[in-house]
Design a protein around this motif. Structure first.
Motif, PDB file in Angstrom:
ATOM      1  N   SER A  23       9.898  43.328  13.925  1.00  0.00           N
ATOM      2  CA  SER A  23       9.281  42.018  13.919  1.00  0.00           C
ATOM      3  C   SER A  23      10.278  41.006  13.375  1.00  0.00           C
ATOM      4  CB  SER A  23       8.027  42.042  13.034  1.00  0.00           C
ATOM      5  OG  SER A  23       7.455  40.766  12.928  1.00  0.00           O
ATOM      6  N   TRP A  24      10.235  39.795  13.914  1.00  0.00           N
ATOM      7  CA  TRP A  24      11.055  38.713  13.370  1.00  0.00           C
ATOM      8  C   TRP A  24      10.313  37.411  13.570  1.00  0.00           C
ATOM      9  CZ3 TRP A  24      12.780  34.735  16.466  1.00  0.00           C
ATOM     10  CH2 TRP A  24      12.683  34.944  17.835  1.00  0.00           C
ATOM     11  N   SER A  25      10.656  36.432  12.752  1.00  0.00           N
ATOM     12  CA  SER A  25       9.998  35.134  12.824  1.00  0.00           C
ATOM     13  C   SER A  25      11.025  34.048  12.518  1.00  0.00           C
ATOM     14  CB  SER A  25       8.860  35.082  11.797  1.00  0.00           C
ATOM     15  OG  SER A  25       8.270  33.807  11.773  1.00  0.00           O
ATOM     16  N   TYR A  26      11.124  33.072  13.404  1.00  0.00           N
ATOM     17  CA  TYR A  26      12.040  31.944  13.238  1.00  0.00           C
ATOM     18  C   TYR A  26      11.215  30.706  12.922  1.00  0.00           C
ATOM     19  CZ  TYR A  26      15.167  28.149  14.763  1.00  0.00           C
ATOM     20  OH  TYR A  26      15.909  26.998  14.850  1.00  0.00           O
ATOM     21  N   SER A  27      11.559  30.024  11.841  1.00  0.00           N
ATOM     22  CA  SER A  27      10.845  28.813  11.440  1.00  0.00           C
ATOM     23  C   SER A  27      11.824  27.641  11.435  1.00  0.00           C
ATOM     24  CB  SER A  27      10.226  28.997  10.046  1.00  0.00           C
ATOM     25  OG  SER A  27       9.598  27.802   9.638  1.00  0.00           O
ATOM     26  N   PRO A  28      11.869  26.852  12.522  1.00  0.00           N
ATOM     27  CA  PRO A  28      12.840  25.757  12.603  1.00  0.00           C
ATOM     28  C   PRO A  28      12.521  24.571  11.707  1.00  0.00           C
ATOM     29  CG  PRO A  28      11.440  25.746  14.531  1.00  0.00           C
ATOM     30  CD  PRO A  28      11.073  26.974  13.738  1.00  0.00           C
ATOM     31  N   GLY A  29      11.337  24.524  11.119  1.00  0.00           N
ATOM     32  CA  GLY A  29      10.968  23.409  10.258  1.00  0.00           C
ATOM     33  C   GLY A  29      11.052  23.727   8.767  1.00  0.00           C
ATOM     34  N   GLU A  30      11.562  24.900   8.431  1.00  0.00           N
ATOM     35  CA  GLU A  30      11.672  25.288   7.021  1.00  0.00           C
ATOM     36  C   GLU A  30      12.541  24.289   6.257  1.00  0.00           C
ATOM     37  OE1 GLU A  30      11.047  28.053   3.805  1.00  0.00           O
ATOM     38  OE2 GLU A  30      10.176  27.997   5.789  1.00  0.00           O
ATOM     39  N   ASN A  31      12.096  23.876   5.096  1.00  0.00           N
ATOM     40  CA  ASN A  31      12.823  22.956   4.210  1.00  0.00           C
ATOM     41  C   ASN A  31      13.061  21.586   4.813  1.00  0.00           C
ATOM     42  OD1 ASN A  31      13.036  24.761   2.007  1.00  0.00           O
ATOM     43  ND2 ASN A  31      14.665  25.823   3.092  1.00  0.00           N
ATOM     44  N   GLU A  32      12.257  21.184   5.775  1.00  0.00           N
ATOM     45  CA  GLU A  32      12.374  19.839   6.330  1.00  0.00           C
ATOM     46  C   GLU A  32      11.840  18.829   5.321  1.00  0.00           C
ATOM     47  OE1 GLU A  32       9.814  17.823   9.618  1.00  0.00           O
ATOM     48  OE2 GLU A  32      11.512  18.794  10.606  1.00  0.00           O
ATOM     49  N   GLU A  33      12.526  17.716   5.202  1.00  0.00           N
ATOM     50  CA  GLU A  33      12.096  16.637   4.321  1.00  0.00           C
ATOM     51  C   GLU A  33      12.045  15.345   5.128  1.00  0.00           C
ATOM     52  OE1 GLU A  33      11.161  16.783   1.137  1.00  0.00           O
ATOM     53  OE2 GLU A  33      11.612  18.909   0.889  1.00  0.00           O
ATOM     54  N   VAL A  34      11.021  14.539   4.872  1.00  0.00           N
ATOM     55  CA  VAL A  34      10.880  13.276   5.575  1.00  0.00           C
ATOM     56  C   VAL A  34      10.747  12.143   4.563  1.00  0.00           C
ATOM     57  CG1 VAL A  34       9.796  14.348   7.593  1.00  0.00           C
ATOM     58  CG2 VAL A  34       8.365  13.442   5.773  1.00  0.00           C
ATOM     59  N   ALA A  35      11.114  10.952   5.009  1.00  0.00           N
ATOM     60  CA  ALA A  35      10.936   9.745   4.200  1.00  0.00           C
ATOM     61  C   ALA A  35       9.864   8.895   4.862  1.00  0.00           C
ATOM     62  CB  ALA A  35      12.244   8.967   4.100  1.00  0.00           C
ATOM     63  N   ASP A  36       8.905   8.500   4.094  1.00  0.00           N
ATOM     64  CA  ASP A  36       7.845   7.627   4.590  1.00  0.00           C
ATOM     65  C   ASP A  36       8.450   6.237   4.817  1.00  0.00           C
ATOM     66  OD1 ASP A  36       5.648   5.939   4.932  1.00  0.00           O
ATOM     67  OD2 ASP A  36       4.483   6.883   3.341  1.00  0.00           O
ATOM     68  N   THR A  37       8.385   5.756   6.054  1.00  0.00           N
ATOM     69  CA  THR A  37       8.916   4.427   6.386  1.00  0.00           C
ATOM     70  C   THR A  37       7.796   3.450   6.737  1.00  0.00           C
ATOM     71  OG1 THR A  37       9.272   5.073   8.686  1.00  0.00           O
ATOM     72  CG2 THR A  37      11.124   5.373   7.161  1.00  0.00           C
ATOM     73  N   THR A  38       6.562   3.829   6.400  1.00  0.00           N
ATOM     74  CA  THR A  38       5.422   2.971   6.684  1.00  0.00           C
ATOM     75  C   THR A  38       5.535   1.668   5.882  1.00  0.00           C
ATOM     76  OG1 THR A  38       4.087   4.971   6.935  1.00  0.00           O
ATOM     77  CG2 THR A  38       2.898   2.881   6.745  1.00  0.00           C
ATOM     78  N   SER A  39       5.257   0.555   6.543  1.00  0.00           N
ATOM     79  CA  SER A  39       5.289  -0.747   5.875  1.00  0.00           C
ATOM     80  C   SER A  39       4.125  -1.593   6.393  1.00  0.00           C
ATOM     81  CB  SER A  39       6.615  -1.452   6.153  1.00  0.00           C
ATOM     82  OG  SER A  39       6.691  -1.805   7.529  1.00  0.00           O
ATOM     83  N   PHE A  40       4.007  -2.793   5.899  1.00  0.00           N
ATOM     84  CA  PHE A  40       2.974  -3.700   6.403  1.00  0.00           C
ATOM     85  C   PHE A  40       3.141  -3.924   7.896  1.00  0.00           C
ATOM     86  CE2 PHE A  40       2.779  -5.863   1.988  1.00  0.00           C
ATOM     87  CZ  PHE A  40       1.944  -4.874   1.519  1.00  0.00           C
ATOM     88  N   ASP A  41       4.385  -3.853   8.389  1.00  0.00           N
ATOM     89  CA  ASP A  41       4.662  -4.065   9.816  1.00  0.00           C
ATOM     90  C   ASP A  41       4.187  -2.903  10.687  1.00  0.00           C
ATOM     91  OD1 ASP A  41       5.977  -6.437   9.106  1.00  0.00           O
ATOM     92  OD2 ASP A  41       7.886  -5.373   8.843  1.00  0.00           O
ATOM     93  N   SER A  42       3.775  -1.793  10.079  1.00  0.00           N
ATOM     94  CA  SER A  42       3.364  -0.611  10.831  1.00  0.00           C
ATOM     95  C   SER A  42       1.947  -0.722  11.375  1.00  0.00           C
ATOM     96  CB  SER A  42       3.463   0.635   9.947  1.00  0.00           C
ATOM     97  OG  SER A  42       4.774   0.812   9.482  1.00  0.00           O
ATOM     98  N   ASP A  43       1.261  -1.810  11.061  1.00  0.00           N
ATOM     99  CA  ASP A  43      -0.098  -2.045  11.548  1.00  0.00           C
ATOM    100  C   ASP A  43      -1.042  -0.882  11.270  1.00  0.00           C
ATOM    101  OD1 ASP A  43       0.514  -4.604  12.566  1.00  0.00           O
ATOM    102  OD2 ASP A  43       1.292  -3.709  14.430  1.00  0.00           O
ATOM    103  N   GLY A  44      -0.887  -0.268  10.100  1.00  0.00           N
ATOM    104  CA  GLY A  44      -1.797   0.797   9.694  1.00  0.00           C
ATOM    105  C   GLY A  44      -1.441   2.178  10.235  1.00  0.00           C
TER     106      GLY A  44
END
Length: 156
Positions: free
Chosen positions: A35-56
């Motif tokens: 058995s094997w399992s590949y996780s391409p999203g492991e340790n992914e980090e994101v920055a929230d770029t939501t602002s007032f201009d994002s219209d909610g």
């Protein structure tokens, strides 16, 4: 063209660990896998770029990518010599005790139908080994990519 496409067998994947102590580039196959399992999203980090201009609406940028592979199987020995499988032994005996900058090693993998290896500089966490009365002893390890992957052509 869709009529010619076929799914590939999971058992056709090949995994190898580099013997970092060898004088020349030496790759050790890891045997006994089921058995094997590949996780391409492991340790992914994101920055929230939501602002007032994002219209909610939520917005983000990916700031870091990572990946991991978990291999599971059976603890393997040569039935004649009783020697450990070379790949499993290297991971358990040579790689596992290392710490800090020495905790890195390279692994590579590909499907038997592919003409290039994916190569990772990685850190590794050994998995549990266990078994019951009528079972074989299990073996596993999880590899986390450090940095970007590279590749190399398959050579005979």
């Amino acid at each position: 063209m869709a009529g010619n496409s076929r799914s590939i067998d999971a058992r056709g994947w090949l995994f190898e660990v580099e013997d970092a102590d060898a004088a020349t580039e030496t790759w050790l196959p890891i045997a006994g896998l089921n058995s094997w399992s590949y996780s391409p999203g492991e340790n992914e980090e994101v920055a929230d770029t939501t602002s007032f201009d994002s219209d909610g609406a939520y917005e983000e940028d990916v700031m870091q990518r990572g990946a991991s592979i978990t291999l599971e199987g059976q603890y393997r020995i040569d039935k004649t010599t009783k020697a450990r499988d070379v790949g499993q032994a290297y991971i358990d005996e040579d790689w596992t005790p290392r710490l800090g900058i020495d905790s890195h090693n390279r692994i590579r993998y590909r499907h038997e139908t592919q003409t290039a290896w994916a190569i990772w500089d990685a850190t590794m966490t050994p998995g549990e080994q266990s078994g019951g009365t009528n079972e074989k002893t299990s073996w596993s390890a999880t590899f986390r990519r450090s940095g970007l992957p590279t590749s190399a052509a398959v050579t005979p």
